[in-house]
Design a protein around this motif. Structure first.
Motif, mmCIF file in Angstrom:
data_model
loop_
_atom_site.group_PDB
_atom_site.id
_atom_site.type_symbol
_atom_site.label_atom_id
_atom_site.label_comp_id
_atom_site.label_asym_id
_atom_site.label_seq_id
_atom_site.Cartn_x
_atom_site.Cartn_y
_atom_site.Cartn_z
ATOM 1 N N LEU A 1 9.983 -16.226 -33.836
ATOM 2 C CA LEU A 1 8.761 -15.540 -33.418
ATOM 3 C C LEU A 1 9.052 -14.433 -32.418
ATOM 4 N N ASP A 2 9.977 -14.667 -31.491
ATOM 5 C CA ASP A 2 10.338 -13.626 -30.515
ATOM 6 C C ASP A 2 10.858 -12.374 -31.216
ATOM 7 N N LEU A 3 11.713 -12.572 -32.194
ATOM 8 C CA LEU A 3 12.353 -11.440 -32.850
ATOM 9 C C LEU A 3 11.508 -10.797 -33.947
ATOM 10 N N TYR A 4 10.741 -11.606 -34.671
ATOM 11 C CA TYR A 4 10.189 -11.093 -35.926
ATOM 12 C C TYR A 4 8.687 -11.272 -36.122
ATOM 13 N N ALA A 5 7.974 -11.876 -35.212
ATOM 14 C CA ALA A 5 6.529 -12.053 -35.414
ATOM 15 C C ALA A 5 5.784 -10.773 -35.056
ATOM 16 N N ASN A 6 4.800 -10.459 -35.847
ATOM 17 C CA ASN A 6 3.947 -9.299 -35.611
ATOM 18 C C ASN A 6 3.220 -9.477 -34.274
ATOM 19 N N GLU A 7 3.307 -8.467 -33.414
ATOM 20 C CA GLU A 7 2.722 -8.561 -32.072
ATOM 21 C C GLU A 7 1.210 -8.757 -32.127
ATOM 22 N N ASP A 8 0.539 -8.109 -33.081
ATOM 23 C CA ASP A 8 -0.912 -8.260 -33.188
ATOM 24 C C ASP A 8 -1.288 -9.682 -33.594
ATOM 25 N N PHE A 9 -0.467 -10.299 -34.431
ATOM 26 C CA PHE A 9 -0.696 -11.692 -34.818
ATOM 27 C C PHE A 9 -0.551 -12.595 -33.597
ATOM 28 N N SER B 1 10.919 2.065 -37.778
ATOM 29 C CA SER B 1 11.612 1.915 -39.077
ATOM 30 C C SER B 1 12.970 1.238 -38.953
ATOM 31 N N LYS B 2 13.208 0.560 -37.848
ATOM 32 C CA LYS B 2 14.477 -0.146 -37.648
ATOM 33 C C LYS B 2 14.257 -1.625 -37.325
ATOM 34 N N ASN B 3 13.325 -1.889 -36.436
ATOM 35 C CA ASN B 3 13.033 -3.256 -36.006
ATOM 36 C C ASN B 3 11.749 -3.711 -36.686
ATOM 37 N N TRP B 4 11.878 -4.646 -37.617
ATOM 38 C CA TRP B 4 10.770 -5.043 -38.466
ATOM 39 C C TRP B 4 10.199 -6.390 -38.029
ATOM 40 N N LYS B 5 8.890 -6.494 -38.118
ATOM 41 C CA LYS B 5 8.144 -7.715 -37.828
ATOM 42 C C LYS B 5 7.489 -8.158 -39.135
ATOM 43 N N PHE B 6 7.261 -9.457 -39.294
ATOM 44 C CA PHE B 6 6.777 -9.968 -40.572
ATOM 45 C C PHE B 6 5.538 -10.843 -40.401
ATOM 46 N N THR B 7 4.639 -10.685 -41.358
ATOM 47 C CA THR B 7 3.436 -11.501 -41.432
ATOM 48 C C THR B 7 3.284 -11.960 -42.876
ATOM 49 N N VAL B 8 3.229 -13.272 -43.083
ATOM 50 C CA VAL B 8 3.001 -13.806 -44.425
ATOM 51 C C VAL B 8 1.542 -13.541 -44.778
ATOM 52 N N LEU B 9 1.323 -13.057 -45.991
ATOM 53 C CA LEU B 9 -0.016 -12.701 -46.446
ATOM 54 C C LEU B 9 -0.555 -13.790 -47.363
ATOM 55 N N GLU B 10 -1.678 -14.365 -46.972
ATOM 56 C CA GLU B 10 -2.324 -15.372 -47.801
ATOM 57 C C GLU B 10 -3.808 -15.057 -47.877
ATOM 58 N N LYS B 11 -4.341 -15.217 -49.073
ATOM 59 C CA LYS B 11 -5.729 -14.855 -49.336
ATOM 60 C C LYS B 11 -6.693 -15.540 -48.370
ATOM 61 N N LYS B 12 -6.453 -16.813 -48.080
ATOM 62 C CA LYS B 12 -7.375 -17.551 -47.212
ATOM 63 C C LYS B 12 -7.335 -17.068 -45.764
ATOM 64 N N ILE C 1 -7.315 -13.719 -44.984
ATOM 65 C CA ILE C 1 -7.755 -12.324 -44.967
ATOM 66 C C ILE C 1 -8.650 -11.998 -43.769
ATOM 67 N N PRO C 2 -9.613 -12.856 -43.395
ATOM 68 C CA PRO C 2 -10.455 -12.501 -42.242
ATOM 69 C C PRO C 2 -9.650 -12.224 -40.964
ATOM 70 N N VAL C 3 -8.563 -12.914 -40.769
ATOM 71 C CA VAL C 3 -7.711 -12.688 -39.594
ATOM 72 C C VAL C 3 -6.800 -11.487 -39.824
ATOM 73 N N LEU C 4 -6.196 -11.415 -41.008
ATOM 74 C CA LEU C 4 -5.202 -10.387 -41.291
ATOM 75 C C LEU C 4 -5.786 -8.974 -41.311
ATOM 76 N N LYS C 5 -7.053 -8.844 -41.680
ATOM 77 C CA LYS C 5 -7.631 -7.505 -41.805
ATOM 78 C C LYS C 5 -7.697 -6.764 -40.467
ATOM 79 N N ALA C 6 -7.490 -7.478 -39.359
ATOM 80 C CA ALA C 6 -7.480 -6.839 -38.047
ATOM 81 C C ALA C 6 -6.228 -5.990 -37.825
ATOM 82 N N PHE C 7 -5.145 -6.271 -38.569
ATOM 83 C CA PHE C 7 -3.910 -5.532 -38.290
ATOM 84 C C PHE C 7 -3.026 -5.262 -39.508
ATOM 85 N N ILE C 8 -3.453 -5.651 -40.697
ATOM 86 C CA ILE C 8 -2.693 -5.398 -41.922
ATOM 87 C C ILE C 8 -3.479 -4.389 -42.758
#
Length: 188
Positions: free
Chosen positions: A45-53, A159-170, A172-179
């Motif tokens: 999470l420190d290295l790769y979690a999306n900060e907005d998440f 474009s060098k240090n990437w963060k990741f968020t798994v996308l799941e349909k259920k 969407i209400p949370v993800l739409k804030a930053f994806i």
């Protein structure tokens, strides 16, 4: 003539930079998943979690949830390293970030320990979640083997240090804030 050579050299370099970016995303995505497989949740999470998440879901809570899931006495749970990773060629720029979709195959093994539910009911519930053909039961061990094609969004401001968020349909209400919305519209 110099302008023509300059344009040609730029055109030849663009595919190289795009491939370099895709390779960077894939390598960091593998590292992120390896950390999770190794149960190094805080580092992942420190290295790769999306900060907005992480603004919405504090890291400490996420680490606790992950530890509970992976160490539950009622559930034996194991994930494999992702397979068939495909990094999209399409880059979406939004809010000062670059977003790239990552598609991959995730394999999960789970066994419910001491459950009062019937194995058939558990299997039916898992098939409803992951798809009928994606859930197999080994009756001799009681393990469910799940194969699921998943999507994630890679995001970066440099474009060098990437963060990741798994996308799941259920989610969407949370993800739409930053994806980007187009990533969410395309979810299966």
């Amino acid at each position: 003539m110099k302008k023509v050579l300059l344009v040609l050299s730029c055109m030849l370099c663009l595919p190289f930079f795009a491939q370099e970016m895709k390779t960077g995303i894939e390598n960091q995505f593998r590292d992120y998943n390896n950390l999770i497989v190794e149960k190094k949740f805080e580092k992942a999470l420190d290295l790769y979690a999306n900060e907005d998440f992480l603004k919405m879901f504090p890291k400490d809570q996420l680490v606790d949830l992950m530890n509970q899931m992976f160490n539950s006495p009622e559930l034996e749970f194991k994930i494999d390293k992702p397979e068939n990773i495909v990094v999209s060629d399409e880059v979406v720029e939004e809010k000062g970030q670059k977003f790239v979709k990552v598609t991959y195959l995730q394999k999960i093994q789970m066994k419910f320990v001491g459950s009062e539910l019937k194995v058939e009911d558990l299997q039916s519930a898992l098939q409803g979640e992951f798809g009928y053909d994606n859930v197999k039961l080994d009756p001799s061990t009681g393990y469910f083997y799940i194969s699921s094609v998943k999507e994630a969004a890679a995001s970066s401001s440099d474009s060098k240090n990437w963060k990741f968020t798994v996308l799941e349909k259920k989610q969407i209400p949370v993800l739409k804030a930053f994806i980007p919305e187009q990533f969410l519209r395309e979810l299966k």
